[in-house]
Motif scaffolding. Structure first.
Motif, PDB file in Angstrom:
ATOM      1  N   LEU A 124       0.826  -1.203   0.000  1.00  0.00           N
ATOM      2  CA  LEU A 124       0.000   0.000   0.000  1.00  0.00           C
ATOM      3  C   LEU A 124       0.866   1.259   0.000  1.00  0.00           C
ATOM      4  N   ALA A 125       1.961   1.222   0.761  1.00  0.00           N
ATOM      5  CA  ALA A 125       2.878   2.370   0.789  1.00  0.00           C
ATOM      6  C   ALA A 125       3.481   2.600  -0.598  1.00  0.00           C
ATOM      7  N   ARG A 126       3.886   1.513  -1.225  1.00  0.00           N
ATOM      8  CA  ARG A 126       4.449   1.640  -2.577  1.00  0.00           C
ATOM      9  C   ARG A 126       3.372   2.100  -3.557  1.00  0.00           C
ATOM     10  N   TRP A 127       2.183   1.516  -3.481  1.00  0.00           N
ATOM     11  CA  TRP A 127       1.088   1.873  -4.385  1.00  0.00           C
ATOM     12  C   TRP A 127       0.765   3.359  -4.302  1.00  0.00           C
ATOM     13  N   PHE A 128       0.738   3.912  -3.087  1.00  0.00           N
ATOM     14  CA  PHE A 128       0.397   5.322  -2.930  1.00  0.00           C
ATOM     15  C   PHE A 128       1.275   6.202  -3.817  1.00  0.00           C
ATOM     16  N   TRP A 129       2.579   5.951  -3.811  1.00  0.00           N
ATOM     17  CA  TRP A 129       3.498   6.789  -4.582  1.00  0.00           C
ATOM     18  C   TRP A 129       3.365   6.559  -6.081  1.00  0.00           C
ATOM     19  N   HIS A 130       3.099   5.324  -6.480  1.00  0.00           N
ATOM     20  CA  HIS A 130       2.839   5.072  -7.906  1.00  0.00           C
ATOM     21  C   HIS A 130       1.519   5.716  -8.327  1.00  0.00           C
ATOM     22  N   PHE A 131       0.545   5.719  -7.429  1.00  0.00           N
ATOM     23  CA  PHE A 131      -0.726   6.394  -7.704  1.00  0.00           C
ATOM     24  C   PHE A 131      -0.495   7.885  -7.929  1.00  0.00           C
ATOM     25  N   VAL A 132       0.281   8.520  -7.049  1.00  0.00           N
ATOM     26  CA  VAL A 132       0.596   9.945  -7.182  1.00  0.00           C
ATOM     27  C   VAL A 132       1.285  10.203  -8.520  1.00  0.00           C
ATOM     28  N   ALA A 133       2.279   9.384  -8.845  1.00  0.00           N
ATOM     29  CA  ALA A 133       2.987   9.553 -10.123  1.00  0.00           C
ATOM     30  C   ALA A 133       2.041   9.331 -11.297  1.00  0.00           C
ATOM     31  N   GLY A 134       1.138   8.370 -11.152  1.00  0.00           N
ATOM     32  CA  GLY A 134       0.175   8.107 -12.220  1.00  0.00           C
ATOM     33  C   GLY A 134      -0.722   9.292 -12.491  1.00  0.00           C
ATOM     34  N   VAL A 135      -1.121   9.977 -11.446  1.00  0.00           N
ATOM     35  CA  VAL A 135      -1.985  11.153 -11.604  1.00  0.00           C
ATOM     36  C   VAL A 135      -1.220  12.302 -12.251  1.00  0.00           C
ATOM     37  N   PHE A 136      -0.042  12.596 -11.733  1.00  0.00           N
ATOM     38  CA  PHE A 136       0.685  13.786 -12.174  1.00  0.00           C
ATOM     39  C   PHE A 136       1.534  13.600 -13.429  1.00  0.00           C
ATOM     40  N   PHE A 137       2.028  12.391 -13.661  1.00  0.00           N
ATOM     41  CA  PHE A 137       2.967  12.210 -14.761  1.00  0.00           C
ATOM     42  C   PHE A 137       2.457  11.304 -15.879  1.00  0.00           C
ATOM     43  N   TRP A 138       1.582  10.366 -15.560  1.00  0.00           N
ATOM     44  CA  TRP A 138       1.138   9.401 -16.553  1.00  0.00           C
ATOM     45  C   TRP A 138      -0.318   9.617 -16.977  1.00  0.00           C
ATOM     46  N   GLY A 139      -0.972  10.593 -16.404  1.00  0.00           N
ATOM     47  CA  GLY A 139      -2.383  10.848 -16.687  1.00  0.00           C
ATOM     48  C   GLY A 139      -2.693  11.083 -18.149  1.00  0.00           C
ATOM     49  N   GLU A 140      -1.764  11.663 -18.885  1.00  0.00           N
ATOM     50  CA  GLU A 140      -2.020  11.939 -20.305  1.00  0.00           C
ATOM     51  C   GLU A 140      -2.093  10.660 -21.135  1.00  0.00           C
ATOM     52  N   TYR A 141      -1.647   9.545 -20.542  1.00  0.00           N
ATOM     53  CA  TYR A 141      -1.697   8.260 -21.245  1.00  0.00           C
ATOM     54  C   TYR A 141      -2.929   7.444 -20.856  1.00  0.00           C
ATOM     55  N   ALA A 142      -3.848   8.056 -20.113  1.00  0.00           N
ATOM     56  CA  ALA A 142      -5.053   7.368 -19.654  1.00  0.00           C
ATOM     57  C   ALA A 142      -5.857   6.837 -20.837  1.00  0.00           C
ATOM     58  N   VAL A 143      -6.329   5.607 -20.685  1.00  0.00           N
ATOM     59  CA  VAL A 143      -7.120   4.970 -21.741  1.00  0.00           C
ATOM     60  C   VAL A 143      -8.613   5.158 -21.478  1.00  0.00           C
ATOM     61  N   TRP A 144      -9.398   4.874 -22.485  1.00  0.00           N
ATOM     62  CA  TRP A 144     -10.859   4.860 -22.400  1.00  0.00           C
ATOM     63  C   TRP A 144     -11.441   6.199 -21.955  1.00  0.00           C
ATOM     64  N   GLY A 145     -10.701   7.276 -22.136  1.00  0.00           N
ATOM     65  CA  GLY A 145     -11.191   8.593 -21.758  1.00  0.00           C
ATOM     66  C   GLY A 145     -11.270   8.817 -20.252  1.00  0.00           C
ATOM     67  N   LEU A 146     -10.551   8.000 -19.480  1.00  0.00           N
ATOM     68  CA  LEU A 146     -10.560   8.150 -18.024  1.00  0.00           C
ATOM     69  C   LEU A 146      -9.771   9.390 -17.607  1.00  0.00           C
TER      70      LEU A 146
END
Length: 189
Positions: free
Chosen positions: A125-147
């Motif tokens: 969960l600790a690791r997931w939190f930081w990947h979640f943060v990175a996913g929002v701020f850095f990988w969000g433009e690669y979101a599929v299905w219009g998410l």
């Protein structure tokens, strides 16, 4: 005492290397979902040796991704969050290492299993939190299905984390049932 500390950190280096080797086994579907097999040895090591050595080993595992060329680095901030903080955070799986060790020594195997499952969730969960943060701020433009970035990161990082936790728990429980003494390091008298 100094030799014992050195031995613990050398063991942590070995477990980081094993985690890196397991990380090279393809378990992904697309670019946003994968089961992180390297979590298994790092969680085991953190439970066996404690949180601080586990944090050290997790940090090394993150750096090994960079050194081996398997890291996806967009910028220095994303590198810092995903390859130093996130990977280091898996060491929080050592939070209940003393309780697990004590439970094994007092033959409270059910209690040890319970803490083993809980502490696996803590580290993941600790690791997931930081990947979640990175996913929002850095990988969000690669979101599929219009998410939107938050939903995308929550779903894909969450699915990866839950799958990784399930596999890690199954493997660690199998190891524990076979040889619980492996979770307690031998000490010199």
């Amino acid at each position: 005492m100094q030799n014992e500390k050195l031995r613990v950190y050398l063991e942590g280096t070995l477990f980081a290397a094993i985690a890196m080797i397991l990380s090279m086994i393809p378990t992904g579907i697309g670019s946003s979902y994968s089961i992180s097999l390297g979590t298994i040895p790092l969680t085991f090591f953190a439970i066996r040796r404690g949180m601080l050595p586990g944090l050290f080993s997790g940090f090394l595992w993150g750096i090994l991704h960079v050194v081996s060329g398997t890291a996806y680095i967009l910028n220095v901030y994303q590198f810092f969050i995903e390859y130093t903080i996130a990977f280091t955070s898996i060491g929080f799986a050592g939070y209940y290492s003393k309780k697990i060790s004590h439970s094994i020594k007092s033959h409270s195997m059910q209690t040890a299993r319970k803490y083993l499952i809980i502490t696996t969730f803590i580290g993941s969960l600790a690791r997931w939190f930081w990947h979640f943060v990175a996913g929002v701020f850095f990988w969000g433009e690669y979101a599929v299905w219009g998410l939107d970035p938050i939903t995308f990161s929550l779903l894909f990082n969450g699915a990866s984390m839950l799958s990784t936790v399930a596999v890690t728990i199954v493997v660690l429980i199998l190891l524990f049932n076979r040889a619980p003494s492996m979770f307690i390091p031998k000490t010199k008298n």
